[in-house]
Enzyme design. Structure first.
Site, PDB file in Angstrom:
ATOM      1  N   ASN A  30      10.591 -37.993 -16.122  1.00 48.53           N
ATOM      2  CA  ASN A  30      11.787 -37.285 -15.438  1.00 48.53           C
ATOM      3  C   ASN A  30      11.796 -36.828 -14.040  1.00 48.53           C
ATOM      4  O   ASN A  30      12.907 -37.105 -13.303  1.00 48.53           O
ATOM      5  CB  ASN A  30      12.292 -36.255 -16.391  1.00 48.53           C
ATOM      6  CG  ASN A  30      12.726 -36.686 -17.458  1.00 48.53           C
ATOM      7  OD1 ASN A  30      12.899 -37.646 -18.004  1.00 48.53           O
ATOM      8  ND2 ASN A  30      12.415 -35.623 -18.867  1.00 48.53           N
ATOM      9  N   SER A  34      12.171 -31.304 -21.623  1.00 50.63           N
ATOM     10  CA  SER A  34      12.252 -32.317 -20.630  1.00 50.63           C
ATOM     11  C   SER A  34      11.617 -32.123 -19.383  1.00 50.63           C
ATOM     12  O   SER A  34      11.092 -32.742 -18.543  1.00 50.63           O
ATOM     13  CB  SER A  34      13.291 -32.942 -20.467  1.00 50.63           C
ATOM     14  OG  SER A  34      14.034 -33.420 -21.789  1.00 50.63           O
ATOM     15  N   GLU A  60       4.323 -37.290 -23.506  1.00 51.21           N
ATOM     16  CA  GLU A  60       3.514 -36.556 -22.482  1.00 51.21           C
ATOM     17  C   GLU A  60       3.090 -35.407 -22.748  1.00 51.21           C
ATOM     18  O   GLU A  60       3.650 -34.557 -23.726  1.00 51.21           O
ATOM     19  CB  GLU A  60       4.606 -36.266 -21.232  1.00 51.21           C
ATOM     20  CG  GLU A  60       5.070 -37.537 -20.355  1.00 51.21           C
ATOM     21  CD  GLU A  60       6.219 -37.013 -19.313  1.00 51.21           C
ATOM     22  OE1 GLU A  60       6.150 -37.833 -18.325  1.00 51.21           O
ATOM     23  OE2 GLU A  60       6.857 -36.355 -19.659  1.00 51.21           O
ATOM     24  N   HIS A  95       5.948 -33.865 -25.354  1.00 51.44           N
ATOM     25  CA  HIS A  95       7.375 -34.511 -24.947  1.00 51.44           C
ATOM     26  C   HIS A  95       7.481 -35.861 -25.463  1.00 51.44           C
ATOM     27  O   HIS A  95       6.847 -36.809 -24.785  1.00 51.44           O
ATOM     28  CB  HIS A  95       7.338 -34.414 -23.381  1.00 51.44           C
ATOM     29  CG  HIS A  95       8.778 -34.993 -22.870  1.00 51.44           C
ATOM     30  ND1 HIS A  95       8.985 -35.337 -21.603  1.00 51.44           N
ATOM     31  CD2 HIS A  95      10.064 -34.721 -23.352  1.00 51.44           C
ATOM     32  CE1 HIS A  95      10.268 -35.830 -21.188  1.00 51.44           C
ATOM     33  NE2 HIS A  95      10.771 -35.315 -22.624  1.00 51.44           N
TER      34      HIS A  95
HETATM   35  N1  LIG Z   1      17.915 -36.603 -25.136  1.00 52.05           N
HETATM   36  C1  LIG Z   1      16.837 -37.142 -24.670  1.00 52.05           C
HETATM   37  O1  LIG Z   1      16.653 -38.245 -24.445  1.00 52.05           O
HETATM   38  C2  LIG Z   1      15.712 -36.113 -24.694  1.00 52.05           C
HETATM   39  C3  LIG Z   1      14.296 -36.936 -24.630  1.00 52.05           C
HETATM   40  C4  LIG Z   1      13.341 -36.064 -24.498  1.00 52.05           C
HETATM   41  C5  LIG Z   1      13.335 -34.646 -24.981  1.00 52.05           C
HETATM   42  N2  LIG Z   1      14.562 -34.069 -25.047  1.00 52.05           N
HETATM   43  C6  LIG Z   1      14.347 -32.612 -25.355  1.00 52.05           C
HETATM   44  O2  LIG Z   1      14.601 -32.441 -26.543  1.00 52.05           O
HETATM   45  C7  LIG Z   1      15.261 -31.112 -26.710  1.00 52.05           C
HETATM   46  C8  LIG Z   1      16.494 -31.477 -27.529  1.00 52.05           C
HETATM   47  O3  LIG Z   1      17.215 -32.242 -27.141  1.00 52.05           O
HETATM   48  P1  LIG Z   1      18.125 -33.444 -27.956  1.00 52.05           P
HETATM   49  O4  LIG Z   1      18.452 -34.375 -26.987  1.00 52.05           O
HETATM   50  O5  LIG Z   1      17.793 -33.571 -29.273  1.00 52.05           O
HETATM   51  O6  LIG Z   1      19.776 -32.656 -27.917  1.00 52.05           O
HETATM   52  P2  LIG Z   1      20.834 -32.449 -29.034  1.00 52.05           P
HETATM   53  O7  LIG Z   1      22.135 -31.927 -28.403  1.00 52.05           O
HETATM   54  O8  LIG Z   1      21.108 -33.775 -29.832  1.00 52.05           O
HETATM   55  O9  LIG Z   1      20.264 -31.322 -30.035  1.00 52.05           O
HETATM   56  C9  LIG Z   1      20.127 -30.107 -29.570  1.00 52.05           C
HETATM   57  C10 LIG Z   1      19.791 -29.200 -30.799  1.00 52.05           C
HETATM   58  O10 LIG Z   1      19.555 -27.873 -30.503  1.00 52.05           O
HETATM   59  C11 LIG Z   1      20.464 -26.874 -31.616  1.00 52.05           C
HETATM   60  N3  LIG Z   1      20.801 -25.739 -30.731  1.00 52.05           N
HETATM   61  C12 LIG Z   1      21.830 -25.727 -29.793  1.00 52.05           C
HETATM   62  N4  LIG Z   1      22.155 -24.461 -29.645  1.00 52.05           N
HETATM   63  C13 LIG Z   1      20.983 -23.657 -30.226  1.00 52.05           C
HETATM   64  C14 LIG Z   1      20.584 -22.438 -30.242  1.00 52.05           C
HETATM   65  N5  LIG Z   1      21.159 -21.430 -29.468  1.00 52.05           N
HETATM   66  N6  LIG Z   1      19.516 -22.121 -30.849  1.00 52.05           N
HETATM   67  C15 LIG Z   1      19.121 -22.923 -31.934  1.00 52.05           C
HETATM   68  N7  LIG Z   1      19.089 -24.162 -31.720  1.00 52.05           N
HETATM   69  C16 LIG Z   1      20.192 -24.581 -30.860  1.00 52.05           C
HETATM   70  C17 LIG Z   1      21.548 -27.889 -31.878  1.00 52.05           C
HETATM   71  O11 LIG Z   1      21.920 -27.664 -33.120  1.00 52.05           O
HETATM   72  C18 LIG Z   1      20.771 -29.362 -32.077  1.00 52.05           C
HETATM   73  O12 LIG Z   1      20.304 -29.282 -33.312  1.00 52.05           O
HETATM   74  C19 LIG Z   1      15.578 -30.672 -25.320  1.00 52.05           C
HETATM   75  O13 LIG Z   1      14.691 -29.752 -24.868  1.00 52.05           O
HETATM   76  C20 LIG Z   1      15.712 -31.894 -24.413  1.00 52.05           C
HETATM   77  O14 LIG Z   1      15.345 -31.592 -23.241  1.00 52.05           O
HETATM   78  C21 LIG Z   1      15.668 -34.950 -25.053  1.00 52.05           C
END
Ligand SMILES: NC(=O)c1ccc[n+]([C@@H]2O[C@H](COP(=O)([O-])OP(=O)(O)OC[C@H]3O[C@@H](n4cnc5c(N)ncnc54)[C@H](O)[C@@H]3O)[C@@H](O)[C@H]2O)c1
Length: 285
Positions: free
Chosen positions: A190, A119, A152, A140
Site C-alpha cells: 500500500n 492495511s 504481508e 495482512h
Molecule cells: N478491502 C480490501 O481490499 C482490504 C485488503 C486488505 C486488508 N483490508 C483491511 O481489512 C479490514 C476490513 O476491511 P474490509 O474491506 O473487509 O471492510 P468491510 O467494510 O467489508 O468490513 C468491515 C467489517 O467491520 C465491521 N465493523 C464496522 N464497524 C465496526 C465496529 N465499530 N466494531 C466492530 N466491527 C465493526 C463491519 O460490520 C464489517 O464486518 C480493514 O482493516 C482493512 O484495512 C482491506
C-alpha cells in the site's frame, strides 16, 4: 506454537475471504460478527461460493463438505476463547481496533497470537493495548483473500520471534507467499500502490482523461489486470480513504493527501462494489 483453531473477527469483504482461505487450508475457523444475522448470512454466502466452485470443477464435493464442517459462526466474542490465532479484520479505524484488542486480550487464552489484517494502521498501537504485546503482529491478506497469493507479515517493535514464526507458518499453510515488513504505514504494497491510486483520482478530478480511458491506459500500458478505478471499487472507497489518511498521518507527504473527490464520494455513500456504486455501478446479484 502450532495453530489449529483460528478466530476471525469481522465478516466484511476480508473477514469472509480469510475465513474461506483458512477453512479450505484445514484450519478450524470461528468467525465472529457483531450481529448473529450477519454471521449466519456470511456462512450462507460461503456455502454458496463453495457450491459454485464444485459446479465449476474447482473443488471436490468431499472438500466442500469438509470445509463447511470446519467453520462455525457466532456473535459472541467469548466463543474465541480457545483459538490459537485471532485475525482481526474489522473496519480500518484505530479506535475501533484498539477497543477490540483490549476485549480480545481479556477473552482469548494466553499464548494465542492476536493478529490484525490492517492495511496501514500502526500494529504496535494495538499490541500496547494488550498485556501480551509479544504475541501481537500483522497478518495482512490481499483482496480477494482466497485468490491472492501474497500475505504481508508485519513485525511491530514489540513482537516476539515465535509470534512472527507462527504467523509465517500459518500463511504458508494457507498456501500463501509471505513477506516480512516493518510496522510502518502502508507496509510494502500500500506504500507503493496508494500514491498511484490517489493520483488516478486526481487526473480524473482535473479532467485530464475519462475514467474509462485511465483504466484502459493502465491495463494496456502497464499490463495491470485492472485499472485504478476498478481496483479502488474492489478495495472499497472508505477503506481506500482510511488507508490514505493513515499514510498521510504517518509521513505528511502530499502524495498521500486524499484527493477531495475520493472523500466526497465516501461521504455520498459511494463505497464501490460493496455499496453497489463507486466509480462504476454494480448490479446486486
Ligand atoms: N478491502 C480490501 O481490499 C482490504 C485488503 C486488505 C486488508 N483490508 C483491511 O481489512 C479490514 C476490513 O476491511 P474490509 O474491506 O473487509 O471492510 P468491510 O467494510 O467489508 O468490513 C468491515 C467489517 O467491520 C465491521 N465493523 C464496522 N464497524 C465496526 C465496529 N465499530 N466494531 C466492530 N466491527 C465493526 C463491519 O460490520 C464489517 O464486518 C480493514 O482493516 C482493512 O484495512 C482491506
Amino acid at each position: 506454537m502450532t495453530v489449529k483453531r483460528v478466530g476471525i473477527v469481522g465478516s466484511g469483504i476480508m473477514g469472509a475471504g480469510i475465513a474461506e482461505t483458512a477453512a479450505k487450508a484445514g484450519f478450524e475457523v470461528v468467525l465472529r460478527s457483531r450481529r448473529q444475522e450477519t454471521a449466519d448470512a456470511t456462512l450462507a454466502a460461503l456455502e454458496k461460493s463453495l457450491a459454485k466452485q464444485v459446479e465449476r470443477g474447482k473443488l471436490s464435493e468431499e472438500d466442500r463438505s469438509a470445509t463447511i464442517a470446519r467453520v462455525t459462526v457466532t456473535s459472541d466474542l467469548a466463543d474465541l476463547a480457545g483459538v490459537d490465532l485471532v485475525i482481526e479484520s474489522v473496519v480500518e479505524d484505530l479506535e475501533t481496533k484498539k477497543h477490540l484488542f483490549r476485549e480480545l486480550d481479556r477473552t482469548v487464552g494466553d499464548g494465542a497470537i492476536l493478529a490484525t489484517n490492517t492495511s496501514t494502521l500502526p500494529v504496535v498501537e494495538l499490541a500496547m493495548e494488550t498485556n501480551r504485546p509479544g504475541s501481537v503482529c500483522g497478518i495482512h491478506f490481499f483482496n480477494p483473500a482466497p485468490a491472492m497469493s501474497l500475505v504481508e507479515i508485519v513485525r511491530p517493535l514489540t513482537a516476539a520471534e515465535e509470534t512472527i514464526a507462527g504467523a509465517r507458518a500459518f500463511a504458508i499453510a494457507c498456501g500463501k507467499d509471505p513477506v516480512e515488513v516493518k510496522d510502518q504505514a502502508g507496509f510494502i504494497v500500500n506504500h507503493l500502490l496508494f500514491p498511484y491510486l490517489n493520483n488516478a483520482v486526481r487526473l480524473l478530478e482535473q479532467g485530464v482523461a475519462s475514467r474509462d480511458d485511465i483504466d484502459t491506459a493502465m491495463k494496456g500500458g502497464c499490463n495491470f489486470p485492472m485499472g485504478p478505478f476498478a481496483l479502488l471499487d474492489l478495495v472499497g472507497l472508505d477503506t481506500s480513504l482510511a488507508i490514505l489518511d493513515a499514510l498521510y498521518t504517518e509521513f505528511r507527504d502530499p502524495h498521500y493527501a486524499a484527493v477531495p473527490l475520493l472523500r466526497r464520494m465516501v461521504t455520498a455513500g459511494r463505497l464501490g462494489r460493496k455499496s453497489g456504486e463507486g466509480f462504476y455501478e454494480y448490479h446486486r446479484k
